[in-house]
Design an enzyme around this catalytic site. Structure first.
Site, PDB file in Angstrom:
ATOM      1  N   TYR A 436     -21.403 -35.617 -39.468  1.00 24.12           N
ATOM      2  CA  TYR A 436     -20.541 -36.333 -38.509  1.00 24.12           C
ATOM      3  C   TYR A 436     -19.056 -36.273 -38.886  1.00 24.12           C
ATOM      4  O   TYR A 436     -18.710 -35.842 -39.957  1.00 24.12           O
ATOM      5  CB  TYR A 436     -21.036 -37.743 -38.207  1.00 24.12           C
ATOM      6  N   GLU A 437     -18.243 -36.648 -37.934  1.00 22.66           N
ATOM      7  CA  GLU A 437     -16.785 -36.431 -38.008  1.00 22.66           C
ATOM      8  C   GLU A 437     -16.444 -34.955 -38.191  1.00 22.66           C
ATOM      9  O   GLU A 437     -15.478 -34.610 -38.861  1.00 22.66           O
ATOM     10  CB  GLU A 437     -16.141 -37.263 -39.124  1.00 22.66           C
ATOM     11  N   GLY A 438     -17.227 -34.111 -37.534  1.00 22.16           N
ATOM     12  CA  GLY A 438     -17.040 -32.661 -37.653  1.00 22.16           C
ATOM     13  C   GLY A 438     -17.919 -32.125 -38.762  1.00 22.16           C
ATOM     14  O   GLY A 438     -17.755 -32.506 -39.923  1.00 22.16           O
ATOM     15  N   GLN A 443     -15.103 -28.373 -40.681  1.00 21.35           N
ATOM     16  CA  GLN A 443     -14.042 -28.699 -41.655  1.00 21.35           C
ATOM     17  C   GLN A 443     -13.464 -27.416 -42.246  1.00 21.35           C
ATOM     18  O   GLN A 443     -12.239 -27.278 -42.403  1.00 21.35           O
ATOM     19  CB  GLN A 443     -14.588 -29.578 -42.794  1.00 21.35           C
TER      20      GLN A 443
END
Lengths: 591, 591
Positions: A436-438, A443
């Site tokens: 999550y969050e990419g 990243q």
């Protein structure tokens, strides 16, 4: 076996390595004296151990419950009370703006507290964690009116916040979102659509939830340039009216079962635009960047918790004799910590955890400098470093934190696979942090495809300059040749990317993951040099805990001799390029 | 998305790479013609997909239930029927001795079927899996009477078997066991004690269970030299009497929830000695060696299942555009398989799975040669290779199989973390395979501490000779220089161990894990050379599936260029020695 916050290590990093005791010389941080910082570290460790940790395992077993009759969500027993104490204790407001009731402390302290929270109860920590991102976004981009309406209650923890981005057809590719916002006569909007994987989308910890929702206005351009950000409260503060945003169900997940992961349905829910129309992606990155650093600390926190459990186990569990002769001759066998292969696992955990902690706090320190340093150039350089380190901290700490939690499980053998011990939960909980969050692949793409080329490559040069500056200022630094070798390897990778990836972006994509890992290893190598140097200094001065400082020097050796050699394989992979990755036709993958 | 057994790959390995089509020239295997083998591969794939896989996910959700009132265990719904069809279909008797109703087929086929079983339902496969080890042990070490009483029913699947080794105070270190065996007047024994983590210790799939139990006779010497092995049936076949061995409860585990992991209490249970007194450790290794190879196939099977799911997802999921321009211009986005970083994950899964499969079947082929070849030297050499490869197959395939299942989960992003897809279960199920039948650290110690020094190092020389023989016979083989480099690296590691570990066994312990991994990587490198050569041959001859053979050559490139370079870091770690591992004092681990 209760969590013991690594306070000695925090202090060593803050004062001996990073010089963060000087943050209190900067205008906004004058209150952040070592005395105050030490008090927060001690009290934070105690609070997380006594209040957060006891509900962690039970919360996993019980999970969250969705109640279809009223679309409500019940969190596990004990979460309400622990959350109440968490917000009353001021843990939601640490680095939040003073004008809305926050404490305005340096962000580096928030990093540290995040590690402690995630080591003791990741699921519960997610609710205030997401709220923090919502606070920053609203503070940076929202109108005075929106800020006055929401910020104080979010910062005090009376309300929580969410980020509503993902939809069934789009996660990474937010250009595909379908949620619509229709302007209303009074200047507000009517939002309709479905969002998925919304952390804390519904729960019973607070009376209200402020959702930040990405949606498209009727005149929106296609793709990510047509996305706007809206505040969509569960209960409309002015009227007390229940808004038309409802939980449609919970995901059934591998871990973080105490964190409510919601499907959220909006049917002409009332929303208020944040900032300008079509500016949602940029605003969202305020949330995302902060969240990415926090997710990195999740990986580290779970890894530290796992290390502590596995270390305790290895000292207690008696099995077989030392290969160098009995160490516990009066017992039936020796503790397994005498065996080299068990020590290899424990050392890997310890050395990577401490190295990752140093890297994360380095980024946290730069974040504070980027916001508070009086000199504009220093702020700029610090901001460059934060930008380049953000994807590295997120991906490296979650990949390696997960690996370390798994290593901790391995130390326990069969016991680690049972629910009699908390480690299998740490492994399950930690798995999501790589996603999550990419995802960590995203990243790596952010690092290679975006950050490396921004401002003609200035960002990575700012990082290099900080490292070479250290080498210049410390001609006798520990592990100097090995560190210089790592730097040269990373520079070679950057040069290869500059030569090859500009004209062929698929080369950037092919190199992204090993390049991010190489960057992380190199920065951690530098951190180990700095830690070994600081430890050597303390030993020479006869300061502090001698055993601790000697252990730092052993750990630095372990890192340079046993972990850093991976760098050459990473470089070989990078410069090998995309060919073997791109060669297979669609029908050749499975035959 | 149903499992599709990799039959083309099996055939390629058996016939084009290993020459296992010639096994039918050996006396015991005359029936194992390619026609029969092909029929088993096809039917095995179909059966596991249609009968085993449908109960896999439901079995995880439901789990096994312990019923305290009668100490019985209920397996998940559908397991009874699937097990009935499994044994009626002859899948329990494939390579079992013909004299007791087995089919007597080559063991390499059992390896393949094990992969299919574990790819589709590891939990259910555990019951016949453990039985197989009990069959082999009893067949090799039991008296005629014991064999006549039990083997036919175990081989037909009418009964199952267990291995009762572990006790609360001892897992790895079996010298510490406390279970006692008291001789009875009729030549049988009374066994008392508690065993834990007994797979299939109690269940409802069959009417009887034959336990193989390690226990100590009254006159037993201390340690592992005083352990004897006993048959302890749940129901005594001669009398139909319920024996005093009862399940005391089930473990609550991270995965393999459909497999009953039992605490077993014996209170003067009747038992019958297997072979000679105090010979239990040696006998147990018959079970263990076989079980270790099977556990390796578990790691591979789950990795293959995960690969198939993630590949299917990557071809369907539309997200973002290719960096080289749209590949699916009429759709809203391109399938994620166009992205280099996604392909990196899929290639890693594919190339390691195929390489590990080749390595395992190489070991399986050697196992058949060691038992059936007419030439004694060939048998000896093959047995050497099996011995050295057993810990490598177990540890490498479970470590890397687990990593690959995790990579598959990553390809799915957030979906992979939910129970809407089976991958999170594969990850949870696969975690135990790195632990049971000897943790992977113990496998590495077996390789370095035992196998390397047996017969003055002959075992590893037999492996080297097979590899260098191939190089000599194939002067134009694919990736020749890289393979020679890997061999030289492995030889250097062996030499370093010979020079350093004999006088200091802790050096062996320190080097064990990287040495095992280096051995695995080197053998897999050799396998990729052989696969690339066989594929090149087939392409040159215009034989078989051209796309498949071209994909093999691409995969070989990926392995040599992107994965094999890790070897140098492993060597650096090995020759760095034990110092930084052993340096910390007890009180320096956490401060």
């Amino acid at each position: 076996m209760a969590y013991d916050a690594p306070v000695t290590d925090y202090r060593f990093l803050l004062y001996n390595v990073l010089g963060a005791d000087r943050l209190c010389e900067l205008e906004p941080y004058t209150e952040a004296t070592p005395d105050l910082i030490n008090a927060i570290l001690e009290e934070g460790g105690r609070f997380m151990r006594d209040i957060m940790e006891p509900t962690n395992v039970p919360g996993d077993r019980e999970g969250c419950q969705f109640n279809p009759e009223d679309a409500s969500v019940t969190t596990p027993s004990g979460f309400q009370e622990a959350y109440r104490q968490f917000s009353e204790g001021g843990w939601t407001s640490l680095d939040a703006p003073v004008e809305y009731g926050g404490q305005g402390l340096p962000h580096i302290l928030k990093f540290i507290v995040d590690e402690m929270v995630c080591a003791t109860n990741l699921s519960l920590g997610m609710y205030p964690g997401l709220t923090h991102g919502a606070i920053s976004t609203l503070h940076e981009h929202g109108s005075r009116e929106l800020k006055d309406t929401y910020l104080e209650k979010l910062i005090s923890g009376e309300w929580t916040g969410t980020m509503c981005l993902t939809e069934p057809q789009c996660g990474t590719d937010l250009g595909l979102i379908r949620t619509k916002a229709q302007p209303d006569a009074d200047g507000s909007y009517r939002i309709s659509g479905t969002k998925i994987w919304i952390t804390g989308g519904e729960h019973d910890l607070t009376d209200n939830i402020m959702h930040l929702v990405l949606a498209k206005l009727p005149d929106a351009p296609a793709g990510t340039k047509g996305i706007s950000l809206f505040v969509v409260p569960k209960v409309i503060p002015e009227t007390g009216e229940r808004n038309s945003i409802f939980c449609g169900g919970l995901e059934h997940k591998m871990g973080i079962k105490g964190s409510a992961t919601c499907v959220m349905n909006m049917d002409e829910a009332r929303g208020w635009l944040v900032g300008e129309p079509h500016d949602g992606m940029r605003q969202m990155f305020t949330m995302m960047n902060e969240a990415r650093l926090m997710v990195g600390m999740q990986g580290l926190g779970l890894a530290e918790a796992a290390y502590q459990v596995s270390l305790g186990f290895a000292k207690e569990r008696l099995q077989s004799r030392s290969l160098a002769g009995p160490k516990n001759p009066d017992g039936p066998a020796d503790p397994v910590i005498v065996h080299p292969d068990v020590r290899r696992m424990l050392m890997r955990q310890k050395v990577l955890n401490e190295g990752m902690r140093a890297m994360a706090l380095y980024a946290g320190h730069q974040l504070d400098l980027s916001k508070a340093h009086p000199d504009a150039d220093t702020r700029q350089t610090a901001d460059d470093i934060v930008q380049i380190m953000t994807p590295v901290v997120k991906a490296f700490l979650t990949d390696e934190g997960y690996a370390n939690a798994n290593t901790g499980l391995q130390v326990l053998g069969g016991s680690g696979f049972t629910q009699d011990w908390p480690i299998e939960q740490y492994v399950r909980d930690g798995r999501i942090a790589r996603i999550y969050e990419g995802t960590n692949g995203i990243q790596a793409m952010d690092l290679v495809g975006r950050k490396l080329s921004l401002h003609k490559g200035r960002l990575v040069q700012s990082l290099f300059a900080d490292m070479t500056g250290y080498l210049k200022a410390n001609p006798d630094c520990a592990h100097r040749d090995a560190l210089k070798g790592a730097l040269a390897t990373l520079e070679e990778a950057v040069n290869w990317l500059n030569d090859n990836a500009r004209q062929d972006p698929e080369q950037a994509g092919a190199a992204a993951t090993p390049f991010l890992r190489l960057t992380g290893l190199t920065v951690i190598a530098w951190m180990w040099t700095r830690m070994a140097d600081a430890a050597g200094q303390a030993l020479a001065n006869g300061e502090g805990n001698q055993a601790f400082h000697e252990a730092k020097q052993v750990s630095a050796r372990f890192f340079f001799d046993k972990l850093l050699p991976e760098k050459d394989a990473l470089l070989a992979d990078i410069v090998d390029g995309k060919e073997s990755l791109m060669a297979l036709d669609d029908d050749q993958w499975a035959l």
